[in-house]
Enzyme design. Structure first.
Site, short mmCIF file in Angstrom:
data_model
loop_
_atom_site.label_atom_id
_atom_site.label_comp_id
_atom_site.label_asym_id
_atom_site.label_seq_id
_atom_site.Cartn_x
_atom_site.Cartn_y
_atom_site.Cartn_z
N ASP A 175 88.14 51.08 49.11
CA ASP A 175 86.79 50.62 48.76
C ASP A 175 86.82 49.28 48.04
O ASP A 175 85.80 48.61 47.94
CB ASP A 175 86.12 51.63 47.82
N ASP A 207 75.52 44.35 50.36
CA ASP A 207 76.34 44.73 49.21
C ASP A 207 76.11 43.88 47.97
O ASP A 207 76.87 43.94 47.01
CB ASP A 207 77.83 44.73 49.58
N ASP A 262 73.57 51.25 52.91
CA ASP A 262 73.17 50.79 51.57
C ASP A 262 72.01 49.78 51.56
O ASP A 262 71.49 49.48 50.49
CB ASP A 262 74.34 50.16 50.81
#
Length: 335
Positions: free
Chosen positions: A306, A115, A154
């Site tokens: 989130d 992230d 991701d």
């Protein structure tokens, strides 16, 4: 941006979602008979596991009936499941699914640098050696359990992006993903290496990054994890990636799409991805095995934040207000 489990698992029971199966009718040959005599993979016929320890289920009421009773992925993160305990935790979850005759679905999310320092930073794993040791234990817990695993949401699009765009990108990230893909697949899991989503551009080199990250060991790719892109757009995106991988010599791959929050057309700002107010819950997960398309999953947990935008609490925490929005209900006014 991505969810984190906040409660330990215990005593899960199951609810089924009926899955589609595929077959063909024709002349039976000796090889057909031999194939028919072999045990069929239960993932092609049984339901997905519903874990009653999931936060939506624990809320009761409408949140349980409309969200908590839907199969969702069990997120395996090193903050909650360290190397010395993760084997037993994962094995317990998979055993509960097996006892219910349902398929366990997990998301493995622990690569160093994940992230890029944003909402899901704070990973205690900081080196490739630590990551490999952790992955070995996850794989040990899943051995022969016939699980589905979404691998490192991701990571490929973030780490494969422009130089300097991700200050936490670890050296050797391709090798780490390759190790995880191979190790988890050898344990019997169907691994779907995450490939971002259709609006995450540019992705001209994403197929090459997937190949370098060990996609050949996996069953295929996952798309739209924790995002909001329409399923139709994700199918086009996945099909394009698979064509690109075939040109690179990697064939016979499959894909799944996260539909947990893609029930509405995205807003004009495609980068509004932290608890967007326009998002709605998507269609329930269903495996169909149509060509390369294995089906849909709920990877992100609807109702879990989130991050601290649009009224949300810290990432991974349950919020009635966010769940109400996704369900199209009047907002409760708080978390």
């Amino acid at each position: 941006m991505l969810p984190r489990p906040v409660a330990a698992r215990a005593g899960a029971t199951a609810v089924a979602v009926v899955l589609g199966t595929v077959g063909a009718v024709g002349v039976t040959t000796a090889s057909d008979a031999e194939a028919a005599a072999r045990p069929k993979d239960p993932r092609r016929s049984q339901g997905l596991f519903v874990d009653r320890t999931m936060l939506a289920y624990q809320q009761g009421g409408v949140y349980r009936s409309r969200l908590g009773r839907v199969p969702q992925s069990f997120w395996v993160i090193p903050e909650e499941y360290a190397a010395d305990t993760v084997r037993d935790d994962v094995h317990e979850y998979a055993d509960d699914a097996a006892a219910a005759r349902r398929t366990p679905v997990l998301t493995v999310y622990g690569i160093p640098g994940r992230d890029c320092g944003e909402y899901s930073s704070g990973n205690p794993l900081t080196t490739a050696a630590e990551y490999r040791a952790w992955i070995r234990q996850v794989a040990a817990g899943l051995r022969s359990q016939r699980a589905l695993v979404v691998l490192e949401p991701d990571a490929v699009p973030l780490f494969g992006g422009p130089a300097g765009a991700c200050p936490t990108k670890p050296p050797g990230w391709h090798r780490m993903l390759r190790f995880a893909s191979r190790t988890l697949s050898r344990a019997g899991a169907w691994v779907y290496l995450d490939a971002g989503h259709s609006s995450w551009t540019p992705y001209t080199r994403r197929a090459a990054h997937l190949k370098a990250s060990g996609i050949k060991f996996a069953r295929g790719i996952s798309t739209n994890v924790s995002n909001f892109r329409p399923t139709r757009a994700e199918k086009r995106y996945a099909a394009g990636l698979l064509r690109g991988l075939r040109r690179l010599g990697v064939q016979h791959l499959h894909y799944v799409v996260d539909t947990s929050r893609n029930g509405a057309r995205p807003g004009a700002d495609g980068y509004d991805v932290i608890n967007p107010t326009w998002a709605r819950v998507g269609k329930r997960p269903r495996l169909v095995f149509r060509g390369a398309f294995d089906g849909t999953l709920w990877v992100k947990h609807p109702g879990e934040s989130d991050g601290t935008e649009h009224g949300g609490p810290a990432a991974g925490q349950w919020c009635d207000l966010l769940a109400d929005r996704l369900l199209g209900r009047p907002e409760s006014g708080s978390c």
